[in-house]
Write an enzyme that holds these catalytic residues in place. Structure first.
Site, PDB file in Angstrom:
ATOM      1  N   ASP A  29       0.855  -1.198   0.000  1.00 43.07           N
ATOM      2  CA  ASP A  29       0.000   0.000   0.000  1.00 43.07           C
ATOM      3  C   ASP A  29       0.887   1.243   0.000  1.00 43.07           C
ATOM      4  O   ASP A  29       2.058   1.185   0.369  1.00 43.07           O
ATOM      5  CB  ASP A  29      -0.944   0.038   1.208  1.00 43.07           C
ATOM      6  CG  ASP A  29      -1.931   1.208   1.122  1.00 43.07           C
ATOM      7  OD1 ASP A  29      -2.527   1.403   0.045  1.00 43.07           O
ATOM      8  OD2 ASP A  29      -2.070   1.966   2.088  1.00 43.07           O
ATOM      9  N   SER A  30       0.283   2.346  -0.396  1.00 45.14           N
ATOM     10  CA  SER A  30       1.018   3.617  -0.362  1.00 45.14           C
ATOM     11  C   SER A  30       1.311   4.040   1.079  1.00 45.14           C
ATOM     12  O   SER A  30       2.216   4.825   1.312  1.00 45.14           O
ATOM     13  CB  SER A  30       0.189   4.701  -1.046  1.00 45.14           C
ATOM     14  OG  SER A  30      -1.054   4.825  -0.386  1.00 45.14           O
TER      15      SER A  30
ATOM     16  N   CYS B 230      -4.188  -1.255  -2.555  1.00 48.22           N
ATOM     17  CA  CYS B 230      -4.250   0.186  -2.806  1.00 48.22           C
ATOM     18  C   CYS B 230      -5.005   0.350  -4.111  1.00 48.22           C
ATOM     19  O   CYS B 230      -4.553  -0.131  -5.154  1.00 48.22           O
ATOM     20  CB  CYS B 230      -2.822   0.727  -2.922  1.00 48.22           C
ATOM     21  SG  CYS B 230      -2.723   2.444  -3.406  1.00 48.22           S
ATOM     22  N   ASN B 231      -6.163   0.997  -4.036  1.00 52.10           N
ATOM     23  CA  ASN B 231      -6.949   1.179  -5.263  1.00 52.10           C
ATOM     24  C   ASN B 231      -6.243   2.060  -6.260  1.00 52.10           C
ATOM     25  O   ASN B 231      -6.368   1.882  -7.462  1.00 52.10           O
ATOM     26  CB  ASN B 231      -8.303   1.809  -4.923  1.00 52.10           C
ATOM     27  CG  ASN B 231      -9.177   0.844  -4.180  1.00 52.10           C
ATOM     28  OD1 ASN B 231      -9.904   0.083  -4.783  1.00 52.10           O
ATOM     29  ND2 ASN B 231      -9.072   0.842  -2.862  1.00 52.10           N
TER      30      ASN B 231
ATOM     31  N   GLU C 126      -3.860   9.862   7.336  1.00 49.69           N
ATOM     32  CA  GLU C 126      -2.426   9.561   7.553  1.00 49.69           C
ATOM     33  C   GLU C 126      -1.869  10.454   8.672  1.00 49.69           C
ATOM     34  O   GLU C 126      -0.981  10.054   9.403  1.00 49.69           O
ATOM     35  CB  GLU C 126      -1.619   9.775   6.257  1.00 49.69           C
ATOM     36  CG  GLU C 126      -1.899   8.745   5.167  1.00 49.69           C
ATOM     37  CD  GLU C 126      -1.078   7.449   5.280  1.00 49.69           C
ATOM     38  OE1 GLU C 126       0.066   7.498   5.742  1.00 49.69           O
ATOM     39  OE2 GLU C 126      -1.619   6.380   4.917  1.00 49.69           O
TER      40      GLU C 126
ATOM     41  N   CYS D 276     -11.200   3.032  -1.755  1.00 50.67           N
ATOM     42  CA  CYS D 276      -9.887   3.392  -1.219  1.00 50.67           C
ATOM     43  C   CYS D 276      -9.741   2.622   0.084  1.00 50.67           C
ATOM     44  O   CYS D 276     -10.675   2.615   0.901  1.00 50.67           O
ATOM     45  CB  CYS D 276      -9.795   4.893  -0.977  1.00 50.67           C
ATOM     46  SG  CYS D 276      -8.299   5.383  -0.081  1.00 50.67           S
TER      47      CYS D 276
ATOM     48  N   HIS E 261      -8.224   3.194   2.695  1.00 54.62           N
ATOM     49  CA  HIS E 261      -8.298   3.975   3.934  1.00 54.62           C
ATOM     50  C   HIS E 261      -9.737   4.098   4.447  1.00 54.62           C
ATOM     51  O   HIS E 261      -9.962   4.313   5.635  1.00 54.62           O
ATOM     52  CB  HIS E 261      -7.774   5.398   3.709  1.00 54.62           C
ATOM     53  CG  HIS E 261      -6.282   5.517   3.683  1.00 54.62           C
ATOM     54  ND1 HIS E 261      -5.528   4.992   2.671  1.00 54.62           N
ATOM     55  CD2 HIS E 261      -5.414   6.104   4.545  1.00 54.62           C
ATOM     56  CE1 HIS E 261      -4.248   5.268   2.913  1.00 54.62           C
ATOM     57  NE2 HIS E 261      -4.156   5.938   4.045  1.00 54.62           N
TER      58      HIS E 261
END
Ligand code: DGL
Length: 270
Positions: A7-8, A70-71, A162, A194, A196
């Site tokens: 993931d980012s 991660c989309n 984040e 997403c 998140h």
């Protein structure tokens, strides 16, 4: 027998939790590119470069199969990676297809022509890069006809999460839902595109109202992965040790991740 999860940043931890619960005997190696997050505002070439770098690191950790949790990476880089970059004995899978299969009530690998499905008006909430890629609409069109999709680029939500600012994240989610409703007043279903966003699922549901069915990815991806591994057991790589790797400052990322998941998480430098 490890599997990689990319993931980012922290969002993929929602997927990691679900796959670990579903497959408790598999060691998962997580790679969070926190130094370069968020990806949602980067262009496709940038996302491709960063994603391939992260996936190579997971291969070195003994993972032959990597899930892009991660989309943004799944939407902006995965197709290019699969077409010209992934070597024959490795696999990289994205998080879009399980979601679309659930939405269109399909089983894994059902390649029959697109058909009418129960949902007609779908709201997609995702990062600006995912929305710009139109990957969701493209994948949906392979499987369903007559579905109207309205996409809302949810700028700022990932940054707020984040940063651990959940009050700001909630306010942004509510304003993005309002913006979406101005374009599509009565969606039947909403897709949280997403990784998140599952942590904001109650806020999305509350802002959308009880009649809207909200699809979130983590458990759908876990079911698809379990199914994939039962059919391809050879894709479990040589790695033995579960690990959490980050390109960011491991101590700071651990603190944020602990806050994000509300339990103790320890990251190590990638
Ligand atoms: N959580 C990721 C996604 O699913 C990316 C968020 C970001 O880095 O912008 O899209």
């Amino acid at each position: 027998m490890a599997v990689g999860v990319f993931d980012s940043g922290l969002g993929g931890l929602t997927v990691l939790e679900a796959v670990t619960r579903r497959l408790p005997d598999v060691p998962f190696v997580y790679y969070g590119d926190n130094a370069n997050a968020p990806y949602g505002v980067r262009d496709a070439d940038d996302v491709y470069e960063l994603t391939t770098r992260g996936v190579e690191r997971l291969w070195r950790a003994g993972c032959d199969l990597v899930i892009l949790a991660c989309n943004t990476a799944s939407a902006a880089a995965l197709r290019r990676m699969q077409e010209s970059w992934v070597p024959p004995k490795k696999r990289v899978l994205g998080v879009f297809v399980p979601l679309i299969e659930a939405l269109t009530e399909r089983q894994w690998g059902d390649n029959s022509p697109p058909r009418e499905v129960a949902v007609k008006h779908v709201a997609l909430f995702a990062t600006p890069a995912t929305v710009a890629s139109r990957a969701f609409q493209r994948e949906l069109a392979f499987r369903a006809i007559g579905v109207d999709v309205e996409a809302q680029a949810c700028g700022g939500v990932v940054d707020a999460m984040e940063d651990g600012d959940l009050i700001l994240a909630e306010a942004l989610v509510r304003s993005h839902v309002e913006a979406l409703k101005r374009k599509m007043p009565k969606p039947d279903a909403a897709v949280l595109g997403c990784t998140h966003y599952p942590l904001m699922q109650e806020v999305f549901q509350d802002a959308l109202g009880p009649d809207v069915m909200v699809f979130s990815q983590a458990n759908l991806v876990a079911d698809s992965l379990a199914d994939y591994l039962s059919r391809h057991p050879g894709m479990l790589g040589a790695g033995q040790v579960p690990m959490l790797l980050t390109t960011g400052d491991a101590r700071r990322v651990s603190v944020k991740a602990t806050h994000f998941l509300r339990r103790k998480i320890d990251f190590h430098p990638a």
